[in-house]
Scaffold this motif. Structure first.
Motif, PDB file in Angstrom:
ATOM      1  N   TRP A  13       0.858  -1.197   0.000  1.00 21.43           N
ATOM      2  CA  TRP A  13       0.000   0.000   0.000  1.00 21.43           C
ATOM      3  C   TRP A  13       0.884   1.234   0.000  1.00 21.43           C
ATOM      4  O   TRP A  13       1.724   1.409   0.878  1.00 21.43           O
ATOM      5  CB  TRP A  13      -0.897  -0.025   1.237  1.00 21.43           C
ATOM      6  N   TYR A  20      -1.509  -1.049  -3.996  1.00 23.05           N
ATOM      7  CA  TYR A  20      -2.653  -0.164  -3.799  1.00 23.05           C
ATOM      8  C   TYR A  20      -2.115   1.243  -3.510  1.00 23.05           C
ATOM      9  O   TYR A  20      -1.396   1.459  -2.529  1.00 23.05           O
ATOM     10  CB  TYR A  20      -3.513  -0.650  -2.635  1.00 23.05           C
ATOM     11  N   THR A  68      -3.131   5.214  -2.890  1.00 26.49           N
ATOM     12  CA  THR A  68      -4.291   6.015  -2.499  1.00 26.49           C
ATOM     13  C   THR A  68      -3.884   7.440  -2.142  1.00 26.49           C
ATOM     14  O   THR A  68      -2.745   7.707  -1.762  1.00 26.49           O
ATOM     15  CB  THR A  68      -5.009   5.395  -1.286  1.00 26.49           C
ATOM     16  N   ARG A  89      -9.268   6.675  -4.130  1.00 27.80           N
ATOM     17  CA  ARG A  89      -9.315   7.727  -3.103  1.00 27.80           C
ATOM     18  C   ARG A  89      -9.461   7.098  -1.722  1.00 27.80           C
ATOM     19  O   ARG A  89     -10.278   6.203  -1.518  1.00 27.80           O
ATOM     20  CB  ARG A  89     -10.493   8.686  -3.361  1.00 27.80           C
ATOM     21  N   HIS A  90      -8.678   7.574  -0.767  1.00 26.12           N
ATOM     22  CA  HIS A  90      -8.725   7.047   0.602  1.00 26.12           C
ATOM     23  C   HIS A  90      -8.287   8.142   1.572  1.00 26.12           C
ATOM     24  O   HIS A  90      -7.281   8.810   1.357  1.00 26.12           O
ATOM     25  CB  HIS A  90      -7.795   5.827   0.731  1.00 26.12           C
TER      26      HIS A  90
END
Length: 619
Positions: free
Chosen positions: A109, A142, A144, A197-198
């Motif tokens: 991530w 991932y 974000t 989006r996070h």
């Protein structure tokens, strides 16, 4: 009224307005950085107070995009802080991947990815280590961010040659393909990088991660919000997972969650055994804000009470790892913060002053507390300390043990008093007074040590906050520098175009075999070509900027006034033949053609005078 003097409640109202209308919650961000970024955007509209800017946002919804772009500083690059990436490439990732089964997926991530450079940097490194085939089969990255505009740029994976400067040439040739004047990341590997989006503050974390990259993102949040985010990031990592932070982020106050692998490059391991306090804090993220706050206060009160106890206490979990130690235990048995989470058997306290591991097993077996009195403990100065040691098994329910609480009560003075009582009852009163005095001294010393420790922790947090603030300002300056560089490039391009146009115009004037003079509306000379110099004997640098009427040449300039004014007032072309004398003193008839100088907006900005010798008619 200056924005720096604005009522703080108005700035908070502005943040609440952003949360209610656009869903961006900036309440956990550092106020100094937020105010500085918002003030920068306000200056672009000449707005001086936060109240006025709040009114402006209500009327101009298109301003939200510019404001968010200003607040969310997207400063990043490929291989940013290259020594840290080299360590990640050649040391951390090979060890980390070696602990993952060959058939298991690799989950990574990149939080706060901005325009995607760090995510694609990681993709190149993993493709180099695993090979492109295994990379496509096993790796998911991932990436974000909260900035939709930056994410859109990242998804395109298109970068300029200047953006790719930090990328080694062999990697650039291997992983990027030319696209007109730019470069695009390889499509087959791009599918393994997933953008979305996070919000680190509000959204649930991505789980079961082997590596988490969150560089120079935490420094924008205050310490309380950082703690909540770090608890979530700890929860997201696998037991052997690692986290890679920015150079301004240390995690020195979160040793119960992460332990350093390489402090210089800000790479940390997840502490596999998280304390009950941190479990409660992670659980609190799922409830409402008031309940979370109440639970956090309860946890802090419990920790403060445990830490302030005058009896040395430690807590060992069912796996035999030291999970908690209060201030008295740490100072008495030389236990450091870094020892929390380590196996008890690796610490001196496990066998001195008594062998604890077998006693812990006995307490579990009997399922009841055990107490050992007058345990002698030799001290470095030659004295002997006497302790009452009590082991209390801890249970979540009637059948499940989760650990054991071990307390060490200093009974040295009591032991000495007992000995003295046996020798002489006459000294009892004196011994009691000494005991009371010693207890007061111990309490005073404990309070002083605790106060000193709290001051040191406060100082450390202030230094950390200052470091984060400086790093934030550095990124803001870098962002501003990039904007100035772009403007400078545009100005250089326009200057080149102007120089080309001037060269083209001078070439045309030089090719005309007649004298040319260009005047502005104030009759000042703008252009004076070589043929004109040859006619009247004045160089260009002598006449440029001078009034045409002040020239002392063989041309009777006064006789041209009416013709020039007529061209300025509407006439398109006027020809006049004048008797003149050239620079050699020879008389001749000069044909002067006057035409208007037409500007961009079709306005008459001056006149063009074409001067040439009229040929005499044939006899």
């Amino acid at each position: 009224m200056n924005s720096s003097q604005d009522d703080p409640t108005i700035f908070e109202a502005l943040l609440d307005f952003l949360k209610q209308t656009r869903g961006f919650d900036f309440s956990g961000y550092k106020r100094s950085s937020l105010q500085r970024r918002v003030t920068k955007q306000m200056r672009t509209h000449n707005i001086k107070t936060f109240g006025e800017y709040l009114d402006y946002l209500e009327v101009h919804p298109e301003e939200f995009t510019a404001l968010f772009n200003t607040i969310l500083i997207n400063v990043t690059s490929f291989f940013r802080d290259q020594p840290a990436w080299e360590y990640l490439w050649h040391q951390l990732l090979p060890n980390l991947l070696g602990e993952i089964a060959p058939n298991k997926p690799i989950r990574i991530w990149s939080a706060g990815c901005a325009s995607g450079e760090e995510a694609y940097t990681l993709a190149m490194i993993l493709a180099e280590i695993l090979g492109p085939v295994k990379f496509r089969q096993r790796v998911k990255i991932y990436a974000t961010d909260v900035d939709e505009e930056a994410l859109a740029e990242a998804r395109h994976a298109i970068y300029s040659a200047q953006d790719l400067d930090p990328v080694p040439q062999h990697l650039r040739d291997k992983y990027f393909e030319p696209l007109t004047e730019k470069y695009i990341f390889r499509a087959d590997l791009r599918r393994s990088v997933i953008f979305g989006r996070h919000d680190l503050v509000q959204d649930a974390p991505i789980s079961r991660l082997d590596l988490l990259i969150c560089r120079n993102t935490l420094m924008y949040f205050n310490s309380e919000t950082q703690g909540r985010i770090l608890a979530r990031l700890h929860f997201a990592l696998n037991p052997q997972g690692a986290i890679f932070l920015g150079k301004a982020e240390m995690l020195l106050t979160h040793a119960n969650l992460f332990t350093p692998i390489n402090l210089q490059h800000r790479i940390f391991n997840r502490v596999s055994s998280i304390s009950m306090r941190d479990r409660l804090l992670v659980m609190a993220q799922g409830g409402d804000q008031d309940a979370s706050n109440r639970l956090a206060v309860q946890v802090r009160l419990r920790d403060a009470a445990f830490n302030a106890s005058t009896v040395a206490q430690i807590v060992v979990d069912v796996n035999g790892q030291l999970m908690m130690a209060n201030h008295m235990a740490r100072s008495s048995f030389n236990i450091g913060i870094k020892d929390l989470g380590r196996p008890l058997q690796d610490l001196e306290i496990s066998y001195r002053p008594l062998e604890l591991r077998s006693l812990i097993e006995l307490a579990y077996k009997e399922q009841q507390p055990r107490q050992y009195k007058d345990v002698a403990r030799p001290l470095p100065d030659g004295d002997t300390q006497y302790l009452d040691v009590q082991l209390v098994p801890l249970q979540e329910d009637s059948n499940t043990f989760i650990g054991v609480n071990i307390s060490f009560t200093d009974v040295t003075r009591y032991h000495q008093l007992q000995t003295e009582v046996q020798r002489s009852n006459q000294d009892l009163e004196t011994a009691n007074e000494e005991l009371q005095s010693s207890n007061e001294e111990l309490e005073t010393t404990n309070e002083e040590l605790q106060s000193t420790n709290e001051e040191l922790e406060t100082t450390n947090e202030e230094l950390q906050s200052t470091n984060e603030e400086l790093e934030t300002m550095n990124e803001e300056l870098q962002s501003t520098n990039e904007e100035l560089q772009t403007i400078n490039d545009e100005l250089r391009l326009r200057t080149d175009e102007a120089n080309q146009a001037n060269a083209y115009l001078n070439s045309i004037l030089a090719s005309i075999k007649a004298g040319v003079a260009v005047l502005d509306r104030q009759f000042k000379i703008l252009t004076w070509n070589h043929e004109t110099e040859d006619l009247w004997g004045l160089r260009t640098d002598e006449v440029e900027g001078q009034s045409f009427w002040n020239l002392d040449i063989g041309l009777p300039v006064d006789q041209l006034r009416d013709a020039i004014r007529a061209c300025l007032n509407g006439k398109d072309r006027i020809e006049i033949v004048l008797a003149t004398i050239n620079r050699r003193g020879q008389p001749f008839n000069c044909r002067v053609t006057c035409t208007p100088l037409i500007g961009i907006n079709h306005e008459r900005q001056g006149v063009i005078l074409l001067m040439e010798e009229e040929e005499e008619a044939a006899a």
